[in-house]
Design an enzyme around this catalytic site. Structure first.
Site, short mmCIF file in Angstrom:
data_model
loop_
_atom_site.label_atom_id
_atom_site.label_comp_id
_atom_site.label_asym_id
_atom_site.label_seq_id
_atom_site.Cartn_x
_atom_site.Cartn_y
_atom_site.Cartn_z
N SER A 1 0.70 -1.11 -0.09
CA SER A 1 0.09 0.04 -0.15
C SER A 1 1.07 1.31 -0.01
O SER A 1 2.03 1.28 0.33
CB SER A 1 -0.82 -0.13 1.18
OG SER A 1 -1.46 1.19 1.33
N TYR B 1 -2.17 -1.60 10.19
CA TYR B 1 -2.02 -1.80 8.77
C TYR B 1 -0.75 -1.19 8.18
O TYR B 1 -0.15 -1.96 7.54
CB TYR B 1 -3.40 -1.13 8.32
CG TYR B 1 -3.50 -1.15 6.77
CD1 TYR B 1 -3.92 -2.38 6.14
CD2 TYR B 1 -3.07 0.00 5.88
CE1 TYR B 1 -3.87 -2.34 4.79
CE2 TYR B 1 -3.13 -0.45 4.35
CZ TYR B 1 -3.76 -1.43 4.01
OH TYR B 1 -3.85 -1.64 2.61
#
Length: 301
Positions: A150, A163
């Site tokens: 990401s 995350y």
């Protein structure tokens, strides 16, 4: 292992895609199948995976669905072995499955089981995939491992700390494995999406919603960052994978944030701090010790 040739791009290739039933995984599967690859849709959402496999086959492509919990190393290894036995090869492994908990709420609201679950899926799942497929690819003399990280693996993203932790680790893993694998015939790339319009921006099927930061609020937060369709992302990502790019940042404008952080990390951290402060003022997320502690959170799914 049987007769092998070389990595196929993408016609007549074999690809396993974790989290292949929805979102980015689904878009990758459909695009790969359209380019002539046989895709294995590995997901816990078995009904959705079966439906997508049937859709791909109806359109003339090759697809099968397989139930897979990426935290189960033995099951992952078994899937790789069965796929190679059936098709004679494994060209691509897309380690794509991922989850998030309490997007936007901040680390103060995490339970220890939240940390462990996100780490087990987002990092442990990638490690399990690498361990299952890497030596198979070395033995056959070719292969390409594509890990989905990401932008949160490249720059700060307050409110998503668990995350971010896993995605930075996936980026580091991918860099190292790419360096090691190059001399062994195995390519490694890492996908670093900006914001993609998938169920993930609302928490996903297996995320945990922290009270005060609902799935709808999460979606509204990410919509401000102009997400692109997963189909557009998949098309451009697969073109970049075909070129054997190491770090694939899409949409392209998100590279500016990455470059800026590398050039001026102190400035970017100041901006990130301000952004999180603004998020706190617009969120009703409870504070620890208040009437609504983190234990008031509910599971999504």
């Amino acid at each position: 292992m049987g007769a092998q040739s070389a990595l196929r791009i993408y016609k007549d290739a074999t690809a396993i895609i974790t989290g292949g039933a929805s979102g980015i995984g689904r878009a990758l599967a459909e695009d790969l199948a359209a380019r002539g690859a046989e895709v294995v849709l590995a997901d816990l959402q078995t009904e959705q995976a079966e439906e997508l496999a049937a859709k791909i086959r109806a359109a003339g492509g090759k697809a099968t669905a397989a139930r897979l919990d990426v935290t189960d190393h033995e099951a992952f290894t078994r899937l790789v072995e069965e796929t190679v036995e059936r098709t004679g090869r494994l060209d691509y492994l897309f380690n794509n499955a991922g989850i998030s908990h309490g997007m936007g709420a901040g680390a103060r609201h995490y339970r220890i089981e939240d940390w462990r679950r996100v780490i087990d899926v987002n990092l442990g799942g990638v490690v399990n995939g690498v361990n299952a497929a890497y030596n198979v690819m070395i033995d056959q003399g070719f292969g390409h491992i594509v890990n989905t990280a990401s932008m949160a693996g490249l720059v700060p993203s307050p409110g998503t700390t668990s995350y971010v932790t896993t995605k930075h680790a996936v980026v580091g893993l991918s860099h190292n494995l790419r360096a090691e694998g190059a001399q062994l015939g195995v390519r490694v790339s890492v996908l670093c999406p900006g914001v993609i319009r998938t169920p993930f921006i609302e928490g996903g099927a297996y995320g945990r919603e922290v009270e005060g930061v609902t799935g709808q609020q999460s979606k509204e937060m990410w919509e401000k960052r102009k997400p692109i369709a997963p189909e557009e992302f998949a098309r451009k990502a697969l073109d970049a994978v075909a070129r054997n790019e190491g770090v694939i940042v899409l949409p392209a404008q998100w590279k500016l944030f990455w470059w800026l952080f590398r050039l001026a990390p102190k400035f970017c951290l100041t901006i990130a701090t301000k952004t999180f402060e603004d998020l706190g003022r617009t969120s009703s997320a409870p504070r620890p010790g208040g009437k609504q502690g983190a234990a008031a959170a509910t599971e999504k799914g």
